[in-house]
Design a protein around this motif. Structure first.
Motif, mmCIF file in Angstrom:
data_model
loop_
_atom_site.group_PDB
_atom_site.id
_atom_site.type_symbol
_atom_site.label_atom_id
_atom_site.label_comp_id
_atom_site.label_asym_id
_atom_site.label_seq_id
_atom_site.Cartn_x
_atom_site.Cartn_y
_atom_site.Cartn_z
ATOM 1 N N CYS A 255 -2.552 5.858 9.910
ATOM 2 C CA CYS A 255 -2.128 7.236 10.127
ATOM 3 C C CYS A 255 -1.886 7.994 8.838
ATOM 4 N N GLY A 256 -1.728 7.325 7.715
ATOM 5 C CA GLY A 256 -1.566 8.025 6.450
ATOM 6 C C GLY A 256 -0.131 8.342 6.076
ATOM 7 N N LYS A 257 0.836 7.857 6.852
ATOM 8 C CA LYS A 257 2.235 8.079 6.471
ATOM 9 C C LYS A 257 2.567 7.248 5.230
ATOM 10 N N VAL A 258 3.371 7.810 4.326
ATOM 11 C CA VAL A 258 3.761 7.064 3.131
ATOM 12 C C VAL A 258 4.718 5.940 3.534
ATOM 13 N N ASP B 242 8.345 4.658 12.654
ATOM 14 C CA ASP B 242 8.376 4.609 14.111
ATOM 15 C C ASP B 242 7.132 4.022 14.756
ATOM 16 N N ARG B 243 5.956 4.371 14.210
ATOM 17 C CA ARG B 243 4.711 3.974 14.873
ATOM 18 C C ARG B 243 4.347 2.530 14.535
ATOM 19 N N SER C 256 0.814 13.282 9.455
ATOM 20 C CA SER C 256 0.402 12.012 10.058
ATOM 21 C C SER C 256 0.962 11.950 11.472
ATOM 22 N N GLY C 257 0.315 11.119 12.280
ATOM 23 C CA GLY C 257 0.767 10.966 13.666
ATOM 24 C C GLY C 257 0.750 12.262 14.448
ATOM 25 N N GLY D 250 12.948 5.169 9.601
ATOM 26 C CA GLY D 250 12.049 6.172 10.165
ATOM 27 C C GLY D 250 10.605 5.727 10.248
ATOM 28 N N LYS E 211 9.522 16.192 10.039
ATOM 29 C CA LYS E 211 9.144 15.804 11.401
ATOM 30 C C LYS E 211 9.178 17.035 12.286
ATOM 31 N N GLN F 97 -4.200 14.761 3.083
ATOM 32 C CA GLN F 97 -3.745 14.995 4.459
ATOM 33 C C GLN F 97 -2.229 15.161 4.475
ATOM 34 N N ARG G 142 -4.022 4.584 -6.171
ATOM 35 C CA ARG G 142 -2.630 4.606 -5.694
ATOM 36 C C ARG G 142 -1.939 5.900 -6.096
ATOM 37 N N PRO H 140 0.825 -1.209 0.000
ATOM 38 C CA PRO H 140 0.000 0.000 0.000
ATOM 39 C C PRO H 140 0.863 1.264 0.000
ATOM 40 N N VAL H 141 0.375 2.307 -0.640
ATOM 41 C CA VAL H 141 1.147 3.551 -0.722
ATOM 42 C C VAL H 141 1.302 4.162 0.673
ATOM 43 N N ARG H 142 0.200 4.190 1.416
ATOM 44 C CA ARG H 142 0.235 4.817 2.733
ATOM 45 C C ARG H 142 -0.215 3.857 3.819
ATOM 46 N N GLY I 242 5.069 3.126 1.162
ATOM 47 C CA GLY I 242 5.414 2.438 -0.084
ATOM 48 C C GLY I 242 6.842 2.696 -0.529
ATOM 49 N N ASN I 243 7.343 3.922 -0.255
ATOM 50 C CA ASN I 243 8.657 4.282 -0.778
ATOM 51 C C ASN I 243 9.807 3.542 -0.114
ATOM 52 N N LEU J 290 -2.782 8.784 -3.836
ATOM 53 C CA LEU J 290 -2.162 8.809 -2.509
ATOM 54 C C LEU J 290 -0.713 9.294 -2.533
ATOM 55 N N LEU K 95 10.091 6.569 -5.020
ATOM 56 C CA LEU K 95 10.272 5.112 -5.011
ATOM 57 C C LEU K 95 9.025 4.333 -4.578
ATOM 58 N N ILE K 96 7.854 4.946 -4.696
ATOM 59 C CA ILE K 96 6.638 4.224 -4.331
ATOM 60 C C ILE K 96 6.228 3.352 -5.512
ATOM 61 N N PRO K 97 6.183 2.025 -5.349
ATOM 62 C CA PRO K 97 5.740 1.184 -6.462
ATOM 63 C C PRO K 97 4.253 1.412 -6.720
#
Lengths: 62, 276
Positions: free
Chosen positions: A10-13, A41-42, B164-165, A39, B5, B161, B68, A4-6, A15-16, B71, B131-133
């Motif tokens: 929480c919506g953090k990326v 972390d969660r 995050s977090g 990185g 961050k 959004q 995809r 999945p991309v995110r 996939g990369n 996102l 680098l997101i596939p």
């Protein structure tokens, strides 16, 4: 299927970093340490990588 | 605070303000994200010198690819772009002031990455994470796509959004009083290891790491330790997805908050006029 991309929660990326993560874990590195360095972390994001099964290579043959 | 961050201390605040800021950071800061994806259907010819013909099929459904792509974080300069439906120059038709168009053209066998999205026109809008596939292609498969990114907020969809977090906690305050006999029970029990013995006292090494879990309070046989959260000081932390920097997100969120409170003040004034 494919990573999945995110992160679902929480919506953090995420996939990369998947391919870097996969390569290093396949080499024998500890998944937890690799995620710390990348990185991730969660625990919601960590399960995205940890619990993922990459099936697209199996499916794309058809 | 770094590029993606942030961790900051809010002092002289209260939970209402901290939570208002948190909610604005999550749902009200606008970013760009891909909203429209147009697929080329049918056969796709190879580039010059490539005699092969490719089929516009992939292992994934087009909808999933479009999702995809949506996102993928798109770098946003909030001073440049308007909301598409509020755009003055094009009246919602889509123009350079409200949209970024990307093209993607890839022939299999290969993996399609987010970095293969090429912005049409300016190069500043190259996606933040390359680098997101997105999908994998096999022999004789190809993907030819035009995708349009526009401004939005995550009230409408999570792809807009930027953070995050996002979370905050009371600033911790640990006190050890005279009853302490330096037994060390609290030091070994602390799950984040921030207690140590210094001279004949128990000292705190990094107070901001404390999670207010109260394990040390329960571990102390003499009841000498108290852990409290300061009610007017908070630690707020969040990540961003790279569409905006951590600093820009914060500046924008404060601007939005001020605007919102301004609106409330105005509404209250009007209310009084009405009732008279």
């Amino acid at each position: 299927m494919i990573i999945p991309v995110r992160c679902f929660s929480c919506g953090k990326v995420v996939g990369n970093v998947y391919e870097i993560y996969r390569n290093r874990v396949d080499k024998g590195d500890d998944p937890g340490e690799v995620m710390d360095e990348l990185g991730i972390d969660r625990y919601c994001c960590r399960r995205m990588l940890l619990a993922h099964t990459d099936l697209i290579d199996e499916v794309k043959k058809f | 605070m770094s590029e993606r961050k942030a961790k900051l201390i809010l002092s002289d605040a209260n939970p209402t303000i901290a939570n208002a800021l948190r909610r604005v950071l999550i749902a009200d800061v606008p970013t760009m994200a891909i909203e429209d994806v147009e697929f080329h259907l049918g056969t796709i010819a190879g580039r010059e010198g490539d005699e092969n013909e490719y089929e516009s099929t992939t292992p994934l459904f087009d909808e999933i690819i479009a999702h995809r792509l949506g996102l993928v974080p798109v770098p946003t300069d909030l001073s440049l772009y308007n909301f598409k439906d509020e755009c003055d120059t094009c009246d919602g038709e889509g123009c350079t002031n409200c949209t970024v168009i990307y093209s993607l053209n890839k022939k299999g066998p290969c993996t399609v990455y987010s970095g293969d999205l090429v912005p049409v026109g300016d190069t500043k809008s190259r996606v933040a994470d390359e680098l997101i596939p997105i999908v994998k292609l096999t022999k004789e498969q190809a993907l030819l796509i035009y995708a349009t990114a526009e401004l939005g907020t995550s009230k409408d969809h999570g792809k807009w959004q930027p953070t995050s977090g996002v979370g905050y906690k009371y600033y911790p305050d640990i006190e050890v009083d005279k009853k302490c006999n330096q037994c060390g029970d609290c030091i070994s029990k602390c799950p984040v290891n921030i207690l140590e013995e210094k001279g004949k006292k128990i000292a705190v090494t990094d107070i901001e790491k404390c999670t207010l879990c109260n394990v040390c309070v329960k571990a102390c046989p003499k009841d000498a330790i108290t852990v409290k959260g300061l009610e007017d000081k908070f630690i707020l932390s969040y990540d961003t997805d790279g569409s905006l920097s951590a600093e820009d997100v914060l500046k924008e969120s404060l601007k939005i908050l001020v605007e919102k409170f301004g609106n409330v003040a105005e509404l209250v004034e009007n209310l009084e006029e009405d009732s008279e």
